[in-house]
Design an enzyme around this catalytic site. Sequence first.
Site, PDB file in Angstrom:
ATOM      1  N   SER A   1      16.849  18.378   8.815  1.00 52.21           N
ATOM      2  CA  SER A   1      15.617  18.913   9.924  1.00 52.21           C
ATOM      3  C   SER A   1      16.359  19.988  10.483  1.00 52.21           C
ATOM      4  O   SER A   1      15.451  21.056   9.948  1.00 52.21           O
ATOM      5  CB  SER A   1      16.513  17.201  10.785  1.00 52.21           C
TER       6      SER A   1
ATOM      7  N   ASP B   1       7.581  10.332   9.293  1.00 49.33           N
ATOM      8  CA  ASP B   1       8.122  10.669  10.076  1.00 49.33           C
ATOM      9  C   ASP B   1       7.866  10.849  11.433  1.00 49.33           C
ATOM     10  O   ASP B   1       7.002  11.715  11.874  1.00 49.33           O
ATOM     11  CB  ASP B   1       8.938  12.119   9.371  1.00 49.33           C
TER      12      ASP B   1
ATOM     13  N   HIS C   1      12.237   9.784   9.902  1.00 46.97           N
ATOM     14  CA  HIS C   1      13.236  10.785   9.698  1.00 46.97           C
ATOM     15  C   HIS C   1      15.283  10.596   9.344  1.00 46.97           C
ATOM     16  O   HIS C   1      15.807  10.003   9.795  1.00 46.97           O
ATOM     17  CB  HIS C   1      13.243  11.459  11.168  1.00 46.97           C
TER      18      HIS C   1
END
Length: 401
Positions: free
Chosen positions: A203, A329, A358
């Site tokens: 991320s 996502d 995600h």
Amino acid sequence: MSGGSRHPSLTPVWTPLFLSLGGIWLLYYWTQICRRPRLVSSGHLRRFLESHCPVVMEKFCPTFWCPGGRLQTIVRVMLASKNHRLKVSYRNEIISTEDGGQVSLDWMDNDESPQFPDAARRPTIILLPGLTGNSQQSYMLHFVTQAKSDGYRCVVFNNRGFGGEKLLTHRTFCAANTEDLARVVSCVHSRFPDAPLMAVGVSLGGMMLLNYLAATGHRCQLRAALVFSTPWNVFVSTKSLEQPLNYWLFNRSLVTTLRNTLDKFRDVISTVLDVDHILQSRSIREFDERYTSMVFGYDSCDDYYRDANPYDKLQKIKTPVLCLNAADDPFSPGEALPVDEVSSHPYVALLVTAHGGHIGFLDGLFPNHQRYMNRVFSQFATAALQQCDELKNITSNGLKH
């Protein structure tokens, strides 16, 4: 009625309907949801991945009862909080930074590695967690456990304020600033100059890593890199996370964690900024407007977001990197993925699953660990750290572009 008579069948008439619907769903699931990921890559890097990472050509079958992006994201967090935590023994180290701050590193030395008994040459992986993560996040623990099984050494680079260390300056971290990461990479490389070195970011950690690769270009000391669920365009990601449902599911909880962390260090931060004003932030963007962009010297939050976008720096990357994203996502929607830019890039490969959310990528009937991410991690790390000649071939051919 005689005692030997039988009652009429009590089988509900709707049972066949449920069975039919179930059969239709399973057919749809197998034919439309279980699909091979899209591999966007070119030339030598594509051939390298297809040869050494079979996972890039396998179907990804998300858990059939939670295939959607939001569900994958939420269920992964719920499972992580309910499952017993993996046992990982870290050795903590605090290193100083040029601005007077400090960074917490958690090492898994793997001194008993049967594959690489020589510590000086043991391959090393630097791990970068997400926005509010650290070495204790479930995905970090799974990566470290997998790396230990594969024989490698790991070091988790905890962002300032999230590794248990004291915050010495008013500055924590941001996706665009790579000074702390450069310090960590230099430190690890100098200690083990003969050990192959790569990095893995998740991320926001992936954004930071991609920005570092772009900033260092051919000077990069990493042999390869791998990123998971990286937001490529911050403006698109912010817009998605500010949609009402995504705000209540994700945005609000993330900014709460950021506020709570900042509140712990209000003594040092309040010497420069109005902490109470920052703590009134109700979204990630408001937090970045009131804190992140100001601390790192940007004129506006938009200026910070433009500088943080990995999307705009792809052509500066000169290190082989594999990027795993899911098209559904909510943090990094499919339309933000740099498909056209990567399709002819000699160093960057994009692996896109139709589903996964995600940092989700849950598969199996009862998912209790991140098997798909682990397979991508293990196969790419093994290829990057042990296939030296082929990686050099990718690099040398990339220089011709």
